[in-house]
Design an enzyme around this catalytic site. Structure first.
Site, PDB file in Angstrom:
ATOM      1  CG  ASP A 158      -8.473   1.835   2.983  1.00 11.42           C
ATOM      2  OD1 ASP A 158      -9.235   0.970   2.517  1.00 11.42           O
ATOM      3  OD2 ASP A 158      -7.252   1.658   3.144  1.00 11.42           O
ATOM      4  CE  LYS A 210      -4.477  -1.034   1.986  1.00 11.49           C
ATOM      5  NZ  LYS A 210      -5.387  -0.671   3.063  1.00 11.49           N
TER       6      LYS A 210
END
Ligand code: ATR
Length: 526
Positions: A347, A310
């Site tokens: 997210d 990520k």
């Protein structure tokens, strides 16, 4: 009574178009193979009988013949691969040719002969075999993906109807090599190509897109004849293999490990529901370099990024949105029409969307537990929406740093009682798996809404206590679905079918729990 095989062939003709999926059967006895053929043949009428897995292949052919005579819709391949070439058959070359010839007499429209056997046999013997049955000339490399062109050139010296090249993928990029080979050579020859091995799983779906005439599947993943073979139901229902064509866009989730990811289940459900010609695959990337080569080489249109890439993927992208930069992590990549790679972080949507369905976020007092990547998304996302945020973390310094960066507060555990929180969000992994662990003591769980980012189990101890106290609860599965929904929107420009995605993931989790329970029960049996 033993059945005799008719002395002459009663040729069953090949269908004009072969089905796209061939089910490879390798049961220990012909009865087991035929039982699967009987139960699965209607939905999967293209079957490969791995005769080399049987003790005495010649002796079972009358039974195969009887089956094929009464199941005219079946297209059958007879294979009797020699042990020297990766199969199970220990007999001579002459016996192998005899088995294949008689397999055709028994009704197999196609037979498979390895290049090595074909080279050793007399050219007339191979030509004779082909004059009766459709011939697949096959080559398997059990170690690597290499010299595909050279191998094909060697194979082309022997006339055949299909040339099957199967290699082993040790990296994701090996799949790209195979796909490019199929794309360039598949126009001139009827090729069947794919990569074996856990790293080659994606080739089982993508080879059809690249021009392979068909692909192979196992009756179920645990009955695979080759490593990496996908169960046929999964191939049809999750990956919609029948619809995969040259125009199919490729999406995927990249991480290490990735085997247990539920993303393929929910994303393929969304693609199906919205009629997007796309397929979403799990990419087990062992290095970032390999991942990027695969993403650029396939090319991959949309990528979900998970641990451990990520952060590191940020340096590989042409541009990123403000959320990724703030959070310092990217979980979504899209390939623009210009071929460039753009990064997003969804997210935040995963945190904000479920919350705003329950309360007004502006001015809400929110406690975030944890200070890692997931906590960062929650803290920045909620600050952006006007919430007042406190961060509590096991390592206090990290909470202080995050609070400073996001203009939030950090808080000590002993001070929790001093604030009346509207929302508590768990952004630590505590509670994940088969445990009663909880990031807070029962008496510390005080808020109108309690949100646990942990999604397996669906109801963690934290949520169980909160629900018992009458608070609203948000299971982590909602975050998982909403961050995925936002990814879907970025990639396709269409609203995501979040309800269907949630249902798909719930069903998958229930199935997983049932399978785990069954496995545990079996373990307990003496
Ligand atoms: P993610 O990207 O999923 O948020 P992470 O970056 O590894 O994962 O962050 C995990 C967070 O959960 C961290 O804040 C971690 O606390 P530390 O900063 O002290 O490491 C927290 N965490 C992990 N295990 C924990 C545990 N057993 N108890 C409390 N906090 C825990």
């Amino acid at each position: 009574m033993t059945l005799a095989l008719p002395p002459t062939a009663s040729p069953r003709s090949l269908p004009l178009r072969l089905p796209r999926v061939c089910l490879a059967l390798s049961g220990g006895t012909i009865e087991e193979m035929l039982a699967i053929a009987e139960s699965m043949g209607r939905d999967n009428p293209f079957l490969e009988f791995r005769l080399d897995y049987l003790k005495q292949p010649l002796s079972v052919l009358p039974k195969l013949h009887r089956f094929l005579e009464t199941h005219q819709y079946v297209t059958a391949i007879g294979t009797c691969r020699r042990a020297d070439n990766g199969g199970q058959f220990k007999g001579s070359l002459a016996s192998q040719l005899e088995v294949l010839t008689k397999a055709h007499t028994a009704g197999c429209q196609i037979v498979d002969l390895e290049l090595q056997s074909a080279v050793k046999a007399k050219a007339e013997a191979v030509a004779r075999l082909r004059s009766r049955a459709g011939l697949i000339l096959s080559f398997h490399d059990f170690h690597a993906t290499r010299q595909l062109e050279e191998t094909l050139e060697k194979m082309l010296k022997i006339p055949a109807d299909f040339y099957k090249l199967v290699s082993t993928a040790t990296t994701l990029s090996d799949n790209v090599t195979m796909m490019k080979f199929l794309q360039t050579r598949g126009d001139q020859q009827a090729l069947v190509g794919l990569c074996m091995g856990e790293q080659g799983i994606i080739s089982r779906v993508l080879s059809l897109r690249a021009g392979s005439v068909f692909t192979f599947a196992a009756p179920s993943a645990d009955q695979a004849t080759a490593k990496g073979q996908i169960g046929v139901r999964e191939l049809r229902s999750i990956y919609r293999i029948e619809q995969v064509d040259a125009a199919t866009r490729v999406f995927g989730v990249a991480g290490d490990p990735i085997g247990h990811s539920l993303s393929p289940v929910i994303m393929n459900a969304a693609l199906r529901r919205e009629n997007v010609n796309g397929v979403y695959l799990a990419l087990h990337a062992k290095t970032l370099k390999d991942l990027m080569q695969c993403v650029r080489g396939i090319p991959v249109h949309g990528l979900s990024v998970t641990m451990p890439y990520k952060r590191s993927i940020l340096g590989q992208l042409d541009n990123t949105d403000a959320h990724s930069s703030k959070i310092g992590a990217c979980n979504t990549v899209v390939r623009g029409q210009d071929g460039k790679l753009y990064g997003f972080n969804t997210d935040i949507a995963g945190v904000v969307r479920p919350l705003e369905q329950r309360l007004a976020i502006e001015n809400a007092k929110v406690l975030v537990l944890g200070a890692g990547g997931a906590a960062r998304a929650a803290v920045f996302g909620l600050k952006e929406r006007g919430a007042e945020v406190w961060v509590l973390n096991r390592t206090a310094a990290k909470a202080q740093k995050l609070a400073r960066q996001a203009k939030a507060h950090s808080i000590k555990r002993a001070d929790l009682r001093k604030v009346a929180f509207d929302v508590i969000i768990n952004a630590t992994p505590v509670g994940m798996g088969d445990t009663k662990d909880c990031p807070l003591k029962d008496q510390e769980i005080q808020a109108r809404v309690v949100f646990d980012m942990v999604y397996d189990p669906v109801e963690t101890h934290l949520l169980h206590v909160a629900r018992a106290k009458g608070f609203a609860v948000i299971p982590g599965i909602e975050m998982f679905v909403q961050q995925a929904a936002r990814q879907f929107e970025i990639w396709t420009g269409k609203p995501a079918p979040a309800g269907d995605m949630l249902r798909a993931v719930m069903v998958a989790l229930q199935e997983r729990a049932a399978a785990q329970k069954q496995a545990a029960n079996q373990k307990q049996k003496p």
